[in-house]
Design a protein around this motif. Structure first.
Motif, PDB file in Angstrom:
ATOM      1  N   LEU A  70       0.854  -1.185   0.000  1.00 56.73           N
ATOM      2  CA  LEU A  70       0.000   0.000   0.000  1.00 56.73           C
ATOM      3  C   LEU A  70       0.889   1.234   0.000  1.00 56.73           C
ATOM      4  O   LEU A  70       1.778   1.347   0.844  1.00 56.73           O
ATOM      5  CB  LEU A  70      -0.929   0.015   1.214  1.00 56.73           C
ATOM      6  CG  LEU A  70      -2.124  -0.939   1.131  1.00 56.73           C
ATOM      7  CD1 LEU A  70      -1.743  -2.314   1.615  1.00 56.73           C
ATOM      8  CD2 LEU A  70      -3.276  -0.402   1.932  1.00 56.73           C
ATOM      9  N   SER A  71       0.659   2.130  -0.956  1.00 55.44           N
ATOM     10  CA  SER A  71       1.495   3.313  -1.134  1.00 55.44           C
ATOM     11  C   SER A  71       0.653   4.579  -1.154  1.00 55.44           C
ATOM     12  O   SER A  71      -0.487   4.578  -1.600  1.00 55.44           O
ATOM     13  CB  SER A  71       2.263   3.231  -2.457  1.00 55.44           C
ATOM     14  OG  SER A  71       3.113   2.112  -2.492  1.00 55.44           O
ATOM     15  N   VAL A  72       1.280   5.658  -0.687  1.00 51.89           N
ATOM     16  CA  VAL A  72       0.688   6.988  -0.744  1.00 51.89           C
ATOM     17  C   VAL A  72       1.557   7.823  -1.674  1.00 51.89           C
ATOM     18  O   VAL A  72       2.784   7.785  -1.589  1.00 51.89           O
ATOM     19  CB  VAL A  72       0.639   7.625   0.666  1.00 51.89           C
ATOM     20  CG1 VAL A  72       0.215   9.085   0.595  1.00 51.89           C
ATOM     21  CG2 VAL A  72      -0.275   6.833   1.587  1.00 51.89           C
ATOM     22  N   PHE A  73       0.929   8.580  -2.564  1.00 51.51           N
ATOM     23  CA  PHE A  73       1.613   9.520  -3.457  1.00 51.51           C
ATOM     24  C   PHE A  73       0.789  10.787  -3.396  1.00 51.51           C
ATOM     25  O   PHE A  73      -0.346  10.815  -3.880  1.00 51.51           O
ATOM     26  CB  PHE A  73       1.667   8.957  -4.882  1.00 51.51           C
ATOM     27  CG  PHE A  73       2.594   9.700  -5.800  1.00 51.51           C
ATOM     28  CD1 PHE A  73       3.808   9.145  -6.178  1.00 51.51           C
ATOM     29  CD2 PHE A  73       2.269  10.963  -6.292  1.00 51.51           C
ATOM     30  CE1 PHE A  73       4.673   9.807  -7.035  1.00 51.51           C
ATOM     31  CE2 PHE A  73       3.123  11.640  -7.144  1.00 51.51           C
ATOM     32  CZ  PHE A  73       4.333  11.066  -7.516  1.00 51.51           C
ATOM     33  N   GLY A 115      -6.973 -10.206  -4.972  1.00 48.73           N
ATOM     34  CA  GLY A 115      -5.953 -10.096  -6.002  1.00 48.73           C
ATOM     35  C   GLY A 115      -5.178  -8.801  -6.100  1.00 48.73           C
ATOM     36  O   GLY A 115      -4.336  -8.657  -6.985  1.00 48.73           O
ATOM     37  N   SER A 116      -5.430  -7.836  -5.243  1.00 48.50           N
ATOM     38  CA  SER A 116      -4.672  -6.582  -5.312  1.00 48.50           C
ATOM     39  C   SER A 116      -3.220  -6.844  -4.923  1.00 48.50           C
ATOM     40  O   SER A 116      -2.940  -7.550  -3.963  1.00 48.50           O
ATOM     41  CB  SER A 116      -5.272  -5.526  -4.380  1.00 48.50           C
ATOM     42  OG  SER A 116      -6.537  -5.126  -4.850  1.00 48.50           O
ATOM     43  N   LYS A 117      -2.310  -6.241  -5.680  1.00 51.90           N
ATOM     44  CA  LYS A 117      -0.872  -6.388  -5.430  1.00 51.90           C
ATOM     45  C   LYS A 117      -0.240  -5.081  -4.966  1.00 51.90           C
ATOM     46  O   LYS A 117       0.611  -5.073  -4.098  1.00 51.90           O
ATOM     47  CB  LYS A 117      -0.146  -6.870  -6.697  1.00 51.90           C
ATOM     48  CG  LYS A 117      -0.663  -8.178  -7.249  1.00 51.90           C
ATOM     49  CD  LYS A 117      -0.211  -9.337  -6.395  1.00 51.90           C
ATOM     50  CE  LYS A 117      -0.592 -10.648  -7.041  1.00 51.90           C
ATOM     51  NZ  LYS A 117      -1.472 -11.461  -6.245  1.00 51.90           N
ATOM     52  N   HIS A 118      -0.615  -3.964  -5.619  1.00 53.61           N
ATOM     53  CA  HIS A 118      -0.088  -2.645  -5.258  1.00 53.61           C
ATOM     54  C   HIS A 118      -1.255  -1.673  -5.208  1.00 53.61           C
ATOM     55  O   HIS A 118      -1.880  -1.393  -6.237  1.00 53.61           O
ATOM     56  CB  HIS A 118       0.971  -2.180  -6.254  1.00 53.61           C
ATOM     57  CG  HIS A 118       1.677  -0.930  -5.826  1.00 53.61           C
ATOM     58  ND1 HIS A 118       2.442  -0.191  -6.700  1.00 53.61           N
ATOM     59  CD2 HIS A 118       1.732  -0.279  -4.631  1.00 53.61           C
ATOM     60  CE1 HIS A 118       2.940   0.851  -6.045  1.00 53.61           C
ATOM     61  NE2 HIS A 118       2.520   0.824  -4.797  1.00 53.61           N
ATOM     62  N   VAL A 119      -1.530  -1.138  -4.026  1.00 56.77           N
ATOM     63  CA  VAL A 119      -2.689  -0.289  -3.787  1.00 56.77           C
ATOM     64  C   VAL A 119      -2.236   1.149  -3.543  1.00 56.77           C
ATOM     65  O   VAL A 119      -1.353   1.404  -2.725  1.00 56.77           O
ATOM     66  CB  VAL A 119      -3.496  -0.791  -2.565  1.00 56.77           C
ATOM     67  CG1 VAL A 119      -4.690   0.116  -2.293  1.00 56.77           C
ATOM     68  CG2 VAL A 119      -3.948  -2.235  -2.784  1.00 56.77           C
ATOM     69  N   TYR A 120      -2.857   2.075  -4.262  1.00 53.87           N
ATOM     70  CA  TYR A 120      -2.641   3.503  -4.073  1.00 53.87           C
ATOM     71  C   TYR A 120      -3.679   3.992  -3.077  1.00 53.87           C
ATOM     72  O   TYR A 120      -4.876   3.949  -3.348  1.00 53.87           O
ATOM     73  CB  TYR A 120      -2.789   4.195  -5.426  1.00 53.87           C
ATOM     74  CG  TYR A 120      -2.806   5.707  -5.441  1.00 53.87           C
ATOM     75  CD1 TYR A 120      -2.269   6.489  -4.420  1.00 53.87           C
ATOM     76  CD2 TYR A 120      -3.347   6.361  -6.548  1.00 53.87           C
ATOM     77  CE1 TYR A 120      -2.279   7.867  -4.504  1.00 53.87           C
ATOM     78  CE2 TYR A 120      -3.350   7.746  -6.633  1.00 53.87           C
ATOM     79  CZ  TYR A 120      -2.821   8.491  -5.604  1.00 53.87           C
ATOM     80  OH  TYR A 120      -2.833   9.863  -5.687  1.00 53.87           O
ATOM     81  N   VAL A 121      -3.240   4.435  -1.911  1.00 55.99           N
ATOM     82  CA  VAL A 121      -4.126   4.933  -0.868  1.00 55.99           C
ATOM     83  C   VAL A 121      -4.193   6.449  -1.010  1.00 55.99           C
ATOM     84  O   VAL A 121      -3.170   7.128  -0.956  1.00 55.99           O
ATOM     85  CB  VAL A 121      -3.600   4.547   0.538  1.00 55.99           C
ATOM     86  CG1 VAL A 121      -4.553   5.045   1.621  1.00 55.99           C
ATOM     87  CG2 VAL A 121      -3.395   3.039   0.641  1.00 55.99           C
ATOM     88  N   ASP A 122      -5.420   6.992  -1.184  1.00 50.91           N
ATOM     89  CA  ASP A 122      -5.552   8.424  -1.423  1.00 50.91           C
ATOM     90  C   ASP A 122      -6.727   8.985  -0.632  1.00 50.91           C
ATOM     91  O   ASP A 122      -7.739   8.316  -0.437  1.00 50.91           O
ATOM     92  CB  ASP A 122      -5.749   8.684  -2.926  1.00 50.91           C
ATOM     93  CG  ASP A 122      -5.540  10.139  -3.306  1.00 50.91           C
ATOM     94  OD1 ASP A 122      -4.905  10.885  -2.535  1.00 50.91           O
ATOM     95  OD2 ASP A 122      -6.013  10.525  -4.388  1.00 50.91           O
ATOM     96  N   GLY A 123      -6.568  10.234  -0.216  1.00 54.82           N
ATOM     97  CA  GLY A 123      -7.599  10.922   0.556  1.00 54.82           C
ATOM     98  C   GLY A 123      -7.129  11.103   1.988  1.00 54.82           C
ATOM     99  O   GLY A 123      -6.592  10.175   2.600  1.00 54.82           O
ATOM    100  N   GLY A 124      -7.307  12.293   2.526  1.00 55.27           N
ATOM    101  CA  GLY A 124      -6.772  12.632   3.837  1.00 55.27           C
ATOM    102  C   GLY A 124      -7.109  11.658   4.942  1.00 55.27           C
ATOM    103  O   GLY A 124      -6.221  11.106   5.598  1.00 55.27           O
TER     104      GLY A 124
END
Length: 173
Positions: free
Chosen positions: A3-6, A103-112
């Motif tokens: 899980l990544s934040v950008f 099946g998620s491998k790389h998740v973009y976490v977004d929102g405050g």
């Protein structure tokens, strides 16, 4: 699963104004900051309801055919959306388990609020924070209170001609 934040933030740590406006964040303007490469690396976007409502106001759907999971306890009207959108609710640990199981491998976490909840729960692995050289004084903070220190390992920092500064961190276990 990773899980990544950008995220972009004002120098004083706000991702948006109190009203949700993020007009202080510059448009790309021909100076790439790594977002295109980042978004190409993710298979799932995990966003809060308020962020989803902001995305719906954009001229076009920005996520293509990527899986988008919107967190909300209230029912959402997902009709008319051209992308792959679904709704979930629950605690970060449950949501992370369900994403991995489906099946998620790389998740973009977004929102405050979403970023804050997943970071507090220990479910963010990578942070990319781009600081914009502006102070807005108040707004929606990127980081809220945390129950304990969250140690980070600095991977690298890049300064752009525009004055933006992007730093990447791994979240330590």
């Amino acid at each position: 699963m990773r899980l990544s934040v950008f995220v972009g933030t004002s120098l004083d740590g706000f991702i948006a104004r109190r009203n949700g406006d993020y007009d202080f964040l510059p448009a790309n303007g021909g100076e790439p900051h790594g977002y295109d490469e980042f978004i190409a690396s993710v298979d799932t976007i995990l966003i809060g309801r308020k962020t989803f409502e902001v995305v719906l106001k954009l001229p076009s759907w920005p996520y293509g055919d990527k899986r988008v999971v919107v967190l909300s306890h209230r029912p959402l009207d997902l009709s008319g959306i051209t992308g792959r959108v679904e709704q979930m609710s629950g605690e970060p640990v449950q949501i992370a388990q369900e994403l991995a199981a489906t099946g998620s491998k790389h998740v973009y976490v977004d929102g405050g609020i979403t970023v804050q909840e997943f970071l507090r729960a220990g479910h963010v692995h990578h942070l990319t924070v781009t600081r914009v050289p502006v102070l807005i004084g108040e707004g929606i903070p990127l980081f809220g209170s945390v129950p304990r220190d969250i140690k980070l390992h600095h991977i690298g920092t890049h300064q752009y001609k525009s004055g933006l500064v992007k730093s990447e961190y791994e979240v330590m276990p």
